[in-house]
Design a protein around this motif. Structure first.
Motif, mmCIF file in Angstrom:
data_model
loop_
_atom_site.group_PDB
_atom_site.id
_atom_site.type_symbol
_atom_site.label_atom_id
_atom_site.label_comp_id
_atom_site.label_asym_id
_atom_site.label_seq_id
_atom_site.Cartn_x
_atom_site.Cartn_y
_atom_site.Cartn_z
ATOM 1 N N LEU A 1 0.868 -1.180 0.000
ATOM 2 C CA LEU A 1 0.000 0.000 0.000
ATOM 3 C C LEU A 1 0.907 1.233 0.000
ATOM 4 C CD1 LEU A 1 -2.882 1.158 0.193
ATOM 5 C CD2 LEU A 1 -2.759 0.877 2.663
ATOM 6 N N GLY A 2 1.028 1.869 -1.156
ATOM 7 C CA GLY A 2 1.903 3.035 -1.273
ATOM 8 C C GLY A 2 3.358 2.616 -1.331
ATOM 9 N N ASP B 1 -10.564 -8.088 -9.001
ATOM 10 C CA ASP B 1 -10.936 -6.740 -8.556
ATOM 11 C C ASP B 1 -9.933 -5.715 -9.079
ATOM 12 O OD1 ASP B 1 -13.144 -7.561 -7.264
ATOM 13 O OD2 ASP B 1 -12.456 -7.089 -5.223
ATOM 14 N N GLU B 2 -10.455 -4.542 -9.399
ATOM 15 C CA GLU B 2 -9.591 -3.469 -9.891
ATOM 16 C C GLU B 2 -8.900 -2.772 -8.721
ATOM 17 O OE1 GLU B 2 -11.727 -0.200 -11.556
ATOM 18 O OE2 GLU B 2 -10.091 0.380 -12.885
ATOM 19 N N LEU B 3 -9.625 -2.648 -7.603
ATOM 20 C CA LEU B 3 -9.106 -1.915 -6.448
ATOM 21 C C LEU B 3 -8.809 -2.849 -5.279
ATOM 22 C CD1 LEU B 3 -11.587 1.118 -6.434
ATOM 23 C CD2 LEU B 3 -9.316 1.013 -7.468
ATOM 24 N N THR B 4 -7.822 -2.461 -4.513
ATOM 25 C CA THR B 4 -7.508 -3.230 -3.311
ATOM 26 C C THR B 4 -8.570 -2.928 -2.249
ATOM 27 O OG1 THR B 4 -6.148 -1.489 -2.352
ATOM 28 C CG2 THR B 4 -5.026 -3.083 -3.758
ATOM 29 N N ILE C 1 -8.057 0.524 -0.635
ATOM 30 C CA ILE C 1 -8.458 1.635 -1.511
ATOM 31 C C ILE C 1 -9.982 1.724 -1.602
ATOM 32 C CG2 ILE C 1 -8.338 2.508 -3.897
ATOM 33 C CD1 ILE C 1 -5.752 2.925 -2.234
ATOM 34 N N LEU D 1 -10.960 3.708 1.286
ATOM 35 C CA LEU D 1 -10.668 5.142 1.136
ATOM 36 C C LEU D 1 -11.586 5.809 0.118
ATOM 37 C CD1 LEU D 1 -6.748 5.076 1.090
ATOM 38 C CD2 LEU D 1 -8.255 5.540 3.023
ATOM 39 N N GLN D 2 -12.084 5.025 -0.814
ATOM 40 C CA GLN D 2 -12.908 5.584 -1.879
ATOM 41 C C GLN D 2 -14.390 5.637 -1.505
ATOM 42 O OE1 GLN D 2 -13.428 3.476 -5.521
ATOM 43 N NE2 GLN D 2 -12.778 5.184 -6.775
ATOM 44 N N PHE E 1 -12.604 10.655 9.257
ATOM 45 C CA PHE E 1 -11.792 10.290 8.091
ATOM 46 C C PHE E 1 -10.451 11.038 8.063
ATOM 47 C CE2 PHE E 1 -10.889 10.124 3.456
ATOM 48 C CZ PHE E 1 -10.913 8.744 3.296
ATOM 49 N N ASN E 2 -10.503 12.357 8.274
ATOM 50 C CA ASN E 2 -9.271 13.159 8.252
ATOM 51 C C ASN E 2 -8.331 12.794 9.398
ATOM 52 O OD1 ASN E 2 -10.231 14.504 6.092
ATOM 53 N ND2 ASN E 2 -9.804 16.537 6.891
ATOM 54 N N LEU F 1 -8.150 9.970 10.842
ATOM 55 C CA LEU F 1 -7.601 8.647 10.561
ATOM 56 C C LEU F 1 -6.389 8.769 9.644
ATOM 57 C CD1 LEU F 1 -8.667 5.904 11.516
ATOM 58 C CD2 LEU F 1 -9.641 5.583 9.268
ATOM 59 N N LYS F 2 -6.451 9.712 8.738
ATOM 60 C CA LYS F 2 -5.327 9.941 7.822
ATOM 61 C C LYS F 2 -4.082 10.345 8.612
ATOM 62 C CE LYS F 2 -2.852 13.199 5.602
ATOM 63 N NZ LYS F 2 -2.535 14.610 5.753
ATOM 64 N N TYR G 1 -2.657 7.356 10.353
ATOM 65 C CA TYR G 1 -1.999 6.519 9.335
ATOM 66 C C TYR G 1 -0.586 7.057 9.069
ATOM 67 C CZ TYR G 1 -1.507 4.546 4.561
ATOM 68 O OH TYR G 1 -1.076 3.899 3.434
ATOM 69 N N TRP H 1 -11.165 0.918 10.403
ATOM 70 C CA TRP H 1 -10.432 0.437 9.239
ATOM 71 C C TRP H 1 -9.780 -0.877 9.669
ATOM 72 C CZ3 TRP H 1 -6.275 3.806 6.265
ATOM 73 C CH2 TRP H 1 -6.020 3.196 5.036
#
Lengths: 175, 162
Positions: A10-11, A27-30, A33, A36-37, A47-48, A50-51, A54, A98
């Motif tokens: 991841l990143g 699947d296209e996305l993990t 992700i 997050l989407q 959400f913010n 949590l960022k 992270y 998460w």
């Protein structure tokens, strides 16, 4: 629910803790992700924050055990990263979760998650499914580690089998 | 549909570029927890032991701090520091002074050059790590040596002259 999956980074590589996620077959996305989407997650007040958590984990503190919340099963590596407790009347509520597998202070595998508005995860079909997914991934990873097919090194990097297909799962007797 | 790395990376970048509310505060909450965690591991203490030594009424107060979600008062932090015998938070200017006094780091000194003396100077790069604090870095130390004019013929170079 059993499914085939691959482990993906991841990143980029991080200073203190390496992050991974999983992608289900076709699947296209993990899963991370997808979390997050998800607009519902993005609209959460947490959400913010949590960022920030992270970021601090990956660059400063590492994945300290106490930063993660147990999800019903003690001593399980399946945990949830959350943004802290808020008071809702007399109740303390940790809403955005998460789900992840904390393999060590230097290595975490993130999955999906969501906003928890119910008392127990089992009452929310979405959260229940996402948590069960991570328990399945955890079982597969544990089997791979036991067989010596997957290693977490001190830097938190994972080495070994990254593709858990039907054949691998059968080999570990996890059908 | 197949795994799309570019799309995944782009969504992650968007997430990481979000402006965080309470960014500094969350960072403090987590680094204080991480510092206490390091001390506990060094000493081999449990949270319960530390909570008792710090005079907490219950372990849950420490558990909340350790989860990186606490908002401890200065009094609480001081109680923990006294129990641990080590600092958890420091004031950089005064901490640096303390490290200098202990001889762990050396400040760059300015010395007046007397007339008629020959001054040679060179620089050393000293890396330092302060155990259990997370402080690390390097300092450039200027070394001065003085020789009077009549001693110059016996002066031997002792370093790289800059």
């Amino acid at each position: 629910m059993n499914f085939s999956f691959k482990i993906k980074r991841l990143g980029s590589s991080n200073k203190r803790c390496q992050f991974y996620t999983i992608v289900k077959d076709d699947d296209e996305l993990t899963e991370a992700i997808k979390f997050l989407q998800n607009v519902r997650n993005q609209k959460s007040d947490d959400f913010n924050r949590l960022k920030k958590r992270y970021n601090t984990i990956r660059n400063k503190t590492g994945a300290i055990f106490e930063f993660f919340k147990d999800e019903g099963v003690q001593k399980s590596l399946v945990k949830a990263l959350h943004a802290g407790a808020k008071r809702d009347g007399y109740l303390k509520v940790n809403s955005l979760r998460w789900y992840c597998i904390r393999l060590s202070k230097q290595c975490v595998i993130f999955g999906n998650g969501g906003v928890k508005h119910v008392g127990k995860t089992q009452q929310d079909s979405h959260l229940k499914e996402k948590e069960a997914d991570m328990r399945w991934v955890d079982a597969c990873i544990e089997a791979a580690q036991r067989n010596g097919d997957l290693h977490v090194v001190d830097s938190g990097n994972l080495y070994g089998i990254m593709n858990f297909n039907e054949e691998t799962i059968e080999k570990y007797g996890l059908q | 549909m197949a795994y799309n790395k570019e799309k995944n990376d782009r969504i992650l970048e968007e997430f990481l570029s979000l402006e965080s509310v309470d960014e500094k505060f969350i960072d403090k909450q987590m680094t204080i927890a991480a510092q206490i965690d390091n001390y506990l591991k060094d000493y081999g203490w449990t949270q319960k032991e530390l909570a008792e030594k710090a005079g907490f009424k219950s372990q849950s107060q420490l558990t909340e701090i350790m989860s990186g979600h606490g908002n401890p008062t200065l009094r609480t932090i001081t109680n923990l520091e006294e129990a641990l015998g080590k600092d958890i938070i420091v004031s950089p200017d005064f901490y640096e002074e303390e490290l200098e006094e202990k001889g762990w780091i050396h400040p760059e000194k300015t010395v007046h050059v007397t007339a008629g003396a020959f001054r040679s100077e060179f620089f050393e790069r000293n890396d330092f790590v302060v155990v259990n604090t997370g402080y690390e870095g390097s300092i450039r130390v200027k070394r001065n040596e003085y020789s009077t004019a009549d001693q110059m013929h016996v002066h031997k170079p002792t370093g790289t002259y800059g």
